[in-house]
Design an enzyme around this catalytic site. Structure first.
Site, PDB file in Angstrom:
ATOM      1  N   TYR A 267      -7.329  -1.200 -10.718  1.00 49.26           N
ATOM      2  CA  TYR A 267      -6.233  -0.621  -9.932  1.00 49.26           C
ATOM      3  C   TYR A 267      -5.366  -1.674  -9.267  1.00 49.26           C
ATOM      4  O   TYR A 267      -4.540  -1.372  -8.426  1.00 49.26           O
ATOM      5  CB  TYR A 267      -6.858   0.289  -8.861  1.00 49.26           C
ATOM      6  CG  TYR A 267      -5.974   1.382  -8.311  1.00 49.26           C
ATOM      7  CD1 TYR A 267      -5.648   2.494  -9.088  1.00 49.26           C
ATOM      8  CD2 TYR A 267      -5.502   1.330  -7.005  1.00 49.26           C
ATOM      9  CE1 TYR A 267      -4.867   3.519  -8.565  1.00 49.26           C
ATOM     10  CE2 TYR A 267      -4.720   2.352  -6.473  1.00 49.26           C
ATOM     11  CZ  TYR A 267      -4.404   3.445  -7.264  1.00 49.26           C
ATOM     12  OH  TYR A 267      -3.637   4.463  -6.750  1.00 49.26           O
TER      13      TYR A 267
ATOM     14  N   LYS B 144       1.078   0.216  -3.821  1.00 50.16           N
ATOM     15  CA  LYS B 144       0.864   1.160  -2.726  1.00 50.16           C
ATOM     16  C   LYS B 144       0.800   0.434  -1.380  1.00 50.16           C
ATOM     17  O   LYS B 144       1.254   0.960  -0.361  1.00 50.16           O
ATOM     18  CB  LYS B 144      -0.415   1.964  -2.971  1.00 50.16           C
ATOM     19  CG  LYS B 144      -0.366   2.866  -4.195  1.00 50.16           C
ATOM     20  CD  LYS B 144       0.689   3.964  -4.070  1.00 50.16           C
ATOM     21  CE  LYS B 144       0.614   4.954  -5.207  1.00 50.16           C
ATOM     22  NZ  LYS B 144       1.571   6.071  -5.078  1.00 50.16           N
TER      23      LYS B 144
END
Length: 258
Positions: A156, A163
């Site tokens: 990720y 993010k």
């Protein structure tokens, strides 16, 4: 939020609102009185369905195909919003994409693609949203983040970095736009029960959702509607003193240390 006219005469733009969390947010605002700009990039059919549902609720829906990672498309999205509605009250930064790979397998193209769609678009969308909101006396901006912004999730890295950038931008925007009566926050959902998750769960013989529910103190997964409720709350007068915050909506999933 039982008052069906909570957002009457408001215009809400939700990126990536054809499916999943974005769709739930779009429909929630429509049920509460808002006209909605529905944005999609690849999948027109579900976006059209979302727009039809909004119109069936008696609200106006503007459907715009735009890749928010491309500045030309992003500008056109706001141009069409202004041409149709004349202004904007609520901007929900939801559209997201990414290349899920280990750190050593990431490539520059994957980094640019992910950062442009997820993070860069928030900054330049906010620049376009501000004058449209000033016409209406102020507005609300809410972004959708992820626990991967601060926690390490498998494969990720690039999405997580994007993010984290969204959360940092949220704080900067909240401070700089406060004098314009524009309130900025973000929502960070945990594992959300979307169609995509259900698909992967089927491939994994039902183990993904089962394990996630077992690890969630609330005893169930977060639904898109749970996220929509919190996003909408942040756009109400009751939340006017919440500024630059990242609101975690995960049923307690990230609390235990395992």
């Amino acid at each position: 939020m039982s008052d069906s006219f909570l957002f009457e005469n408001k215009v809400a733009l939700i990126t990536g609102s054809g499916r999943g969390i974005g769709r739930a947010i779009a429909l929630h605002f429509a049920r509460n009185g808002a006209d909605v700009v529905v944005n999609f990039f690849r999948n027109r059919a579900p976006a059209e369905e979302t727009a039809h549902e909004i119109e069936a609720l008696g609200r106006r829906a503007l459907l715009v195909k735009a890749d928010v990672g491309e500045l030309g498309d992003l500008n056109r999205l706001f141009d069409e919003t202004e041409q149709t509605f004349g202004g904007l009250d609520i901007f929900i930064h939801n559209a997201a994409s990414g290349y899920n790979r280990p750190v050593l397998e990431q490539k520059p193209k994957g980094w640019d693609w992910t950062m442009n769609i997820n993070a860069r678009s928030l900054l330049f969308a906010a620049q376009r949203a501000v004058p449209l909101m000033e016409k209406r006396g102020g507005g609300r901006i809410v972004s959708i983040s992820s626990p991967g912004s601060s926690r390490v999730l498998p494969n990720y890295v690039v999405v997580g970095a994007s993010k984290a950038a969204i959360e940092s931008l949220t704080r900067y925007l909240a401070v700089e736009l406060a004098l314009k009566n524009i309130i900025v926050n973000a929502v960070s959902p945990g594992i959300v029960e979307t169609d995509a998750l259900k698909h992967f769960n089927t491939l994994a013989d039902g183990s993904i959702i089962q394990k996630a529910v077992a690890a969630t103190p609330a005893g169930r997964l977060v639904t898109p509607e749970d996220v929509a409720e919190v996003v909408a709350f942040l756009c109400t007068p009751a939340a006017s003193m919440i500024r630059g915050q990242i609101i975690v909506v995960d049923g307690g999933y990230t609390l235990p240390v395992v």
